[in-house]
Design a protein around this motif. Sequence first.
Motif, mmCIF file in Angstrom:
data_model
loop_
_atom_site.group_PDB
_atom_site.id
_atom_site.type_symbol
_atom_site.label_atom_id
_atom_site.label_comp_id
_atom_site.label_asym_id
_atom_site.label_seq_id
_atom_site.Cartn_x
_atom_site.Cartn_y
_atom_site.Cartn_z
ATOM 1 N N ASP A 80 0.815 -1.211 0.000
ATOM 2 C CA ASP A 80 0.000 0.000 0.000
ATOM 3 C C ASP A 80 0.847 1.260 0.000
ATOM 4 O OD1 ASP A 80 1.069 -0.130 2.528
ATOM 5 O OD2 ASP A 80 -0.831 0.053 3.598
ATOM 6 N N ARG A 81 2.070 1.160 -0.501
ATOM 7 C CA ARG A 81 2.982 2.299 -0.439
ATOM 8 C C ARG A 81 3.505 2.740 -1.804
ATOM 9 N NH1 ARG A 81 8.926 2.021 2.423
ATOM 10 N NH2 ARG A 81 9.007 4.117 3.310
ATOM 11 N N ALA A 82 3.705 1.816 -2.722
ATOM 12 C CA ALA A 82 4.322 2.129 -4.008
ATOM 13 C C ALA A 82 3.298 2.742 -4.962
ATOM 14 C CB ALA A 82 4.923 0.870 -4.628
ATOM 15 N N ALA A 83 3.656 3.864 -5.570
ATOM 16 C CA ALA A 83 2.738 4.552 -6.479
ATOM 17 C C ALA A 83 2.292 3.652 -7.623
ATOM 18 C CB ALA A 83 3.403 5.816 -7.022
ATOM 19 N N ASN A 84 3.156 2.729 -8.034
ATOM 20 C CA ASN A 84 2.811 1.882 -9.168
ATOM 21 C C ASN A 84 1.854 0.745 -8.822
ATOM 22 O OD1 ASN A 84 4.109 3.154 -11.389
ATOM 23 N ND2 ASN A 84 6.070 2.505 -10.546
ATOM 24 N N GLU A 85 1.375 0.701 -7.582
ATOM 25 C CA GLU A 85 0.215 -0.147 -7.306
ATOM 26 C C GLU A 85 -1.005 0.387 -8.067
ATOM 27 O OE1 GLU A 85 0.609 -2.831 -5.700
ATOM 28 O OE2 GLU A 85 2.373 -2.510 -4.436
ATOM 29 N N LEU A 86 -0.987 1.684 -8.386
ATOM 30 C CA LEU A 86 -2.142 2.365 -8.970
ATOM 31 C C LEU A 86 -2.095 2.448 -10.484
ATOM 32 C CD1 LEU A 86 -2.159 5.415 -6.511
ATOM 33 C CD2 LEU A 86 -3.460 3.291 -6.279
ATOM 34 N N THR A 87 -0.893 2.505 -11.061
ATOM 35 C CA THR A 87 -0.754 2.814 -12.486
ATOM 36 C C THR A 87 -1.141 1.620 -13.343
ATOM 37 O OG1 THR A 87 1.603 2.277 -12.311
ATOM 38 C CG2 THR A 87 0.974 4.591 -12.122
ATOM 39 N N ARG A 88 -1.279 1.875 -14.647
ATOM 40 C CA ARG A 88 -1.843 0.851 -15.528
ATOM 41 C C ARG A 88 -0.870 0.408 -16.610
ATOM 42 N NH1 ARG A 88 -4.881 3.954 -19.915
ATOM 43 N NH2 ARG A 88 -4.290 6.134 -19.574
ATOM 44 N N THR A 89 -1.147 -0.759 -17.149
ATOM 45 C CA THR A 89 -0.310 -1.327 -18.202
ATOM 46 C C THR A 89 -0.776 -0.776 -19.549
ATOM 47 O OG1 THR A 89 -0.030 -3.315 -16.868
ATOM 48 C CG2 THR A 89 0.576 -3.471 -19.186
ATOM 49 N N ALA A 90 -0.279 0.405 -19.882
ATOM 50 C CA ALA A 90 -0.563 1.056 -21.158
ATOM 51 C C ALA A 90 0.681 1.826 -21.550
ATOM 52 C CB ALA A 90 -1.763 1.992 -21.029
ATOM 53 N N TRP A 91 0.866 2.045 -22.851
ATOM 54 C CA TRP A 91 2.094 2.704 -23.283
ATOM 55 C C TRP A 91 1.873 3.527 -24.547
ATOM 56 C CZ3 TRP A 91 2.028 -2.760 -22.654
ATOM 57 C CH2 TRP A 91 1.796 -3.495 -23.820
ATOM 58 N N ASP A 92 2.810 4.437 -24.789
ATOM 59 C CA ASP A 92 2.789 5.258 -25.988
ATOM 60 C C ASP A 92 2.931 4.374 -27.217
ATOM 61 O OD1 ASP A 92 3.164 7.911 -27.440
ATOM 62 O OD2 ASP A 92 5.014 6.874 -27.974
ATOM 63 N N PRO A 93 2.184 4.654 -28.299
ATOM 64 C CA PRO A 93 2.219 3.746 -29.452
ATOM 65 C C PRO A 93 3.543 3.713 -30.203
ATOM 66 C CG PRO A 93 0.877 5.685 -29.915
ATOM 67 C CD PRO A 93 1.179 5.714 -28.451
ATOM 68 N N VAL A 94 4.368 4.740 -30.078
ATOM 69 C CA VAL A 94 5.653 4.762 -30.785
ATOM 70 C C VAL A 94 6.783 4.301 -29.873
ATOM 71 C CG1 VAL A 94 7.349 6.185 -32.005
ATOM 72 C CG2 VAL A 94 4.898 6.593 -32.342
ATOM 73 N N SER A 95 6.985 4.992 -28.764
ATOM 74 C CA SER A 95 8.137 4.703 -27.898
ATOM 75 C C SER A 95 7.899 3.519 -26.985
ATOM 76 C CB SER A 95 8.459 5.932 -27.036
ATOM 77 O OG SER A 95 7.417 6.171 -26.099
ATOM 78 N N LYS A 96 6.652 3.109 -26.826
ATOM 79 C CA LYS A 96 6.269 2.017 -25.910
ATOM 80 C C LYS A 96 6.616 2.358 -24.457
ATOM 81 C CE LYS A 96 5.058 -0.367 -29.560
ATOM 82 N NZ LYS A 96 5.493 0.515 -30.653
#
Length: 797
Positions: free
Chosen positions: A763-779
């Motif tokens: 319950d501490r790391a910010a990336n518990e919240l973020t999503r698996t998505a990426w920019d279409p060119v740089s990924k």
Amino acid sequence: MADRAADDQETDDRDTDDRDTDGCRAHGRITDIWGARTPFASGGSWPPRVDGHLTVPPERVERWVPSACVLCSNGCGLDIAVADGRMVGVRGRADDRVSRGRLGPKGLYGWQANHAADRLTRPLLRTGGTLRPVDWETAMDAVVRRSKAALAEHGPSGLAFYTSGQLFAEEYYAQALIARGGIGTPHLDGNTRLCTATAEWALIESFGSDGAPGSYTDIDLCDTLLLVGHNVAETQTVLWTRMLDRLHGPDRPGLVVIDPRRTPTAREADVHLAVRPGTNVAVLNALLHELIANGWTDHAFLDAHTVGYAKLAEVVAPYPPERAAEICGVPADHLRQAARLIGTGRRLVSTVLQGVYQSHQATAAAVQVNNINLVRGMIGRPGATVFQMNGQPTAENTRETGADGTLPAYHNWQNEDHVRRLAEAWHLDARQIPHRAPPTHAMEIFRQCARGSVGFLWVTGTNPAVSLPELHRIRSLRDSDGLFLVVSDAFPTETTELADVVLPTALWGEKTGCFTNADRTVHLSEQAVEPPGEARGDFDILVDYARRMELTDRAGEPLLPWKRPEDAWRAFTALTEGRPCDQSALTYGKLRGSGGIQWPCTGRSPGGTERLYTDHVFATAADYCEDYGHDVVTGDQTEPDTYRADDPDGRAVLKAAHFVPLSEPVDDAYPWQLTTGRTVHHWHTRTKTGRVRPLQDAAPEMWVELHPDDAAELGVEEGDPVRVTSRRGRIEAPARLRGHRPGVVFAPFHYGYFDRPDAAAHDRAANELTRTAWDPVSKQPVFKLTAVRVTKAAGGR
């Protein structure tokens, strides 16, 4: 003000009262982050200011060993103090072209992580579900045995390698040769995918090749600064010191900052455009609209040296300030003010970093910043350039050596002649080098690990169990029966806890190698001390692995024939000859005693090259370019025949893009927008800085930044614990009521669980919240745009 407490700052911080290595007291440079001002005017030389810190009296220092700092992408030159076989301090070098003697807080104190009590000093092997110490022979036998098993079961694509942004060029090049040449897998990428992949691709899309076109000395000469999504004050403290010294000088440059937050950088701005997260393309299109509408363009330059202007003008025409204001949430008059500053200046330096790179239209937005400089003709001359910045100290080297999603020496994977040239240098058949599709990006590598198509993954010098998005997916890899995970690191981390084998590695200061900073300056970092216990340098580990795997060239000779890092450096620099990153004349001998040398460094430019494209001939010719590029909105790859049919032939490419709304907008269930980023005292997942007392004491815990109006609505006061929840997870942390935009929540991404007794509570790391998505060119992952809800947690007032 950004130079707070400057009046009390000594110009040399080698303070021997700070000798307590077990419990350092508060240091002046922890709070006075940028140090004393040394203002100077355009065209002047940035005055030296030597910073340093010792933990012993100066007379105890036995020798000073030349190196450079690896705790941000600036690459500040420094010397390491050695006494009794230990590092005991650092000092800046006044003649260093990057820093002129200055060091930031992480540079001054971060080296103390090398002495951490929990350094890994023996290999570990998981037996019976537990990591237990073993000897190197046993550990490497397990690594090689499982490598060969994965090859037998899945073929070359059954093996994957995920590397760092803090190794040296020689180590990355060894990885590239092993993966792309010896094993033949396309699965090699670095954590630079998370922070600097968009920098690489923005440069390729516009100019045909990676490599920052300008020099930090352009900051000394410019009259206008445009900083887009770049909180330089906290991400590159010494570079900000350079900017501050111009901003506080007699002919202050105009400063435009685009950032949703009122950062220390934004507080110095003449115009701060506090845009809604995810609207960078709209605001940049509005600036381009105003430049074109007001005639602030260099049509002679555009006609002679670019392609695509007509399409760009057509696309930005529907983005007048009034429309952009509605999209971005900033006043139209502020957009006009910013455009006037940019359009009427004579020497423009633009910089870009994570506020652009970690968004859903990352490459599209970064390319628009290139376009701003190009339509004004502000490239290839003193005081006029664009920096697509790096986030990590050796990020550029992953790109130069092919340890990320490219081939070494900026060779084009779609160009058969380039692949053959690479194969000849490696004494291999070209078919051995995977090039039927682009090299695999990191997010896809981890997806294939989860699916079971990758049976062996080797992670070196990075901590994806905290740094990647949607962390529960990364932790689930430990339950994958078919995946064998090897981790090379100097410390126990959240990722080593998941490993089958852990290899203890030497750190900076304990090995020798070269690295390139964000303005193409190369430094040689010399070994100062021996690594602890049985720890080994990554270079030695990789060469040993190649030998044990019996990787050979077509003549049956060892594929990695090197004994020392310098041997690998010679091989790599020879490969760069004739390529945009040509370093063929750059030797260890030349680097020793230098203040850093910028590539290209060739027989014709033996002292290095300060600026690229001074003749306005860009690296876009079809036979020369690093990649044929993409549609920057959809990510569709341009085919070789299509590119050749409309060969830019040395002209820069202006690529236009319409604004695309967010794929995860806020709604009634998740009404706030979360953005993540750095805080000045920590580096990545704190594997180093969290083990340094003064740095950790300065920022000991996770926190969440809210706008005061949002906090009042929730009944939250300063320091109250809040819960932030997304569709993927939740965190809890104290609130800081310093937000600038209502509805925007900020959280630093550095904090994980290695130093928490309740590490099982994720319950501490910010990336518990973020999503698996990426920019279409740089990924590059979309860390900056997550819909969340915020509630007051138990324990608040």
